[in-house]
Enzyme design. Structure first.
Site, PDB file in Angstrom:
ATOM      1  N   GLN A  21       0.806  -1.226   0.000  1.00  0.00           N
ATOM      2  CA  GLN A  21       0.000   0.000   0.000  1.00  0.00           C
ATOM      3  C   GLN A  21       0.840   1.276   0.000  1.00  0.00           C
ATOM      4  OE1 GLN A  21      -3.117   0.215  -0.541  1.00  0.00           O
ATOM      5  NE2 GLN A  21      -3.844  -1.870  -0.199  1.00  0.00           N
ATOM      6  N   HIS A  55      -0.625  -4.503  -9.303  1.00  0.00           N
ATOM      7  CA  HIS A  55      -1.998  -4.030  -9.534  1.00  0.00           C
ATOM      8  C   HIS A  55      -2.419  -2.944  -8.544  1.00  0.00           C
ATOM      9  CE1 HIS A  55      -4.463  -6.024  -6.313  1.00  0.00           C
ATOM     10  NE2 HIS A  55      -3.396  -6.778  -6.235  1.00  0.00           N
ATOM     11  N   THR A 107       8.105 -20.765 -15.143  1.00  0.00           N
ATOM     12  CA  THR A 107       8.477 -20.041 -16.352  1.00  0.00           C
ATOM     13  C   THR A 107       8.306 -18.539 -16.145  1.00  0.00           C
ATOM     14  OG1 THR A 107       7.741 -21.895 -17.725  1.00  0.00           O
ATOM     15  CG2 THR A 107       8.007 -19.752 -18.813  1.00  0.00           C
ATOM     16  N   CYS A 119      -9.281  -9.028   0.500  1.00  0.00           N
ATOM     17  CA  CYS A 119      -8.889 -10.396   0.829  1.00  0.00           C
ATOM     18  C   CYS A 119      -9.359 -10.847   2.199  1.00  0.00           C
ATOM     19  CB  CYS A 119      -7.360 -10.527   0.762  1.00  0.00           C
ATOM     20  SG  CYS A 119      -6.674 -10.227  -0.879  1.00  0.00           S
TER      21      CYS A 119
END
Length: 384
Positions: free
Chosen positions: A189, A209, A245, A329
């Site tokens: 944050q 994000h 990957t 969340c």
């Protein structure tokens, strides 16, 4: 000015930027171009792989330069939750021969608290550092908790629910006297909002994000001297600490998002909007502001006692206004641990909501929100 519209073409007021931010068009462009032009696996030894690897290294060098760390200290993850889990479990399992004592706070994100609870089930001991009246870690109390078997202190730079900014530099200075103890900071944050030097921090987590980047890419900064037990095994990726990957397009897009975030460090406009909203909320008898005045201006948490936060949230959603209850969340329906730790008031902890703004937020949006909030509260109280 950017306007957000729903699928019906109606204007939306988005006030949940701390949950996630809209992706910057330049970031999307970087992602798409990388997908189109670099199809090779960066770990492949043929020409396409070598070209992809060179681009990945260039992006990593740019990220490390912006953060003031070494390129070798960058570990790419799927986001902050994975970064936090990797840091906490990785330190615990690697250094448990030194001790099993960990210190955190009650303001932490669930991706910090949950792995700590898991470690407690395995015999680790977790203490919560006391907070002062503004929700900041009390340094003397923290010092009193430190022991010879303390192997980790994990404290977020900014509370995702309340916006409380912790004295990270001072904590890092204190921990220099405890060389067996590592310092992990969840900076999810604060990146792009607040400047905090990383020099004396052992582990740092963040996710793209939260600053207008893509979902699915995050970073764990790990000092070269720190050894971790990896969460994911299966061969070298970009480092030996996290297999898989390399997500080249996401890595390149992260580099672009971070450059833009540092270049456009958010302005006084956010402080002005926060102060205006505070003034409006303080005039409402039914509202209690939970975020201290010293919190970062991007986050403003408040409570409307006797109203369920989900009810308030959905009533505002009917007016195309989008806010949050706790963090995205968090487990729905439960009291806010963070608000309870700060206010010591169960009615506030069970009725808290969060407004989070950005440089994209306008005063018109805040005015519309205030008007709608008054209408919604009056309607819900009458119905109740």
């Amino acid at each position: 000015m950017i306007l957000w519209y729903n699928q019906n073409g109606d204007y939306m007021t988005y006030l949940d930027y701390s949950a996630t931010t809209p992706v910057n068009e330049e970031v999307i462009d970087s992602y798409v171009k990388t997908c189109h032009n670099f199809i090779g696996n960066p770990n492949s030894l043929h020409r396409l792989g070598i070209e992809a690897n060179a681009l990945m290294n260039e992006a990593t060098d740019q990220i490390s330069h912006l953060l003031g760390v070494k390129s070798s200290e960058i570990i790419y993850t799927s986001g902050s939750s994975e970064s936090n889990n990797t840091a906490i479990k990785g330190i615990a399992f690697q250094y448990q021969n030194r001790g099993k004592h960990i210190i955190t706070t009650e303001l932490e994100h669930s991706s910090v608290i949950a792995p700590l609870q898991y470690l407690v089930s395995l015999g680790f001991e977790v203490d919560f550092a006391p907070l002062d009246q503004e929700g900041k870690v009390d340094l003397e109390s923290l010092k009193s908790l430190l022991r010879d078997d303390t192997i980790l202190v994990s404290i977020g730079s900014v509370s995702s629910e309340l916006g409380i900014l912790q004295p990270i530099t001072e904590i890092a200075e204190l921990l220099k006297s405890y060389p067996k103890c590592f310092f992990h900071v969840d900076m999810t944050q604060s990146i792009g909002k607040v400047t905090i030097p990383l020099k004396d921090i052992d582990l740092v987590s963040f996710s793209a994000h939260k600053f207008y980047g893509m979902k699915g890419i995050g970073v764990l900064v790990k000092k070269e001297s720190v050894v971790l037990q990896p969460l994911i095994h299966g061969g070298k990726s970009t480092t030996i600490w996290r297999s898989g990957t390399p997500a080249l397009a996401l890595i390149v897009s992260l580099s672009k998002a971070l450059r833009l975030a540092f270049k456009n460090m958010e302005s006084n406009q956010i402080e002005e909007l926060n102060q205006y909203l505070r003034e409006q909320l303080s005039q409402m008898d039914m509202v209690h502001i939970n975020s201290p005045q010293t919190s970062i201006p991007h986050i403003l948490n408040f409570s409307v006692p006797r109203l369920k936060p989900e009810t308030l949230q959905h009533a505002l959603e009917e007016k195309d206004i989008f806010i949050s209850t706790q963090t995205a969340c968090s487990k729905g329906g439960s009291p806010s641990t963070a608000v309870m730790a700060l206010t010591h008031d169960e009615s506030y902890a069970t009725s808290s909501v969060r407004v989070s703004i950005s440089h994209l937020t306008t005063k018109d949006e805040i005015c519309y929100f205030v008007k709608a909030l008054i209408e919604v509260i009056e309607r819900l109280q009458i119905r109740g």
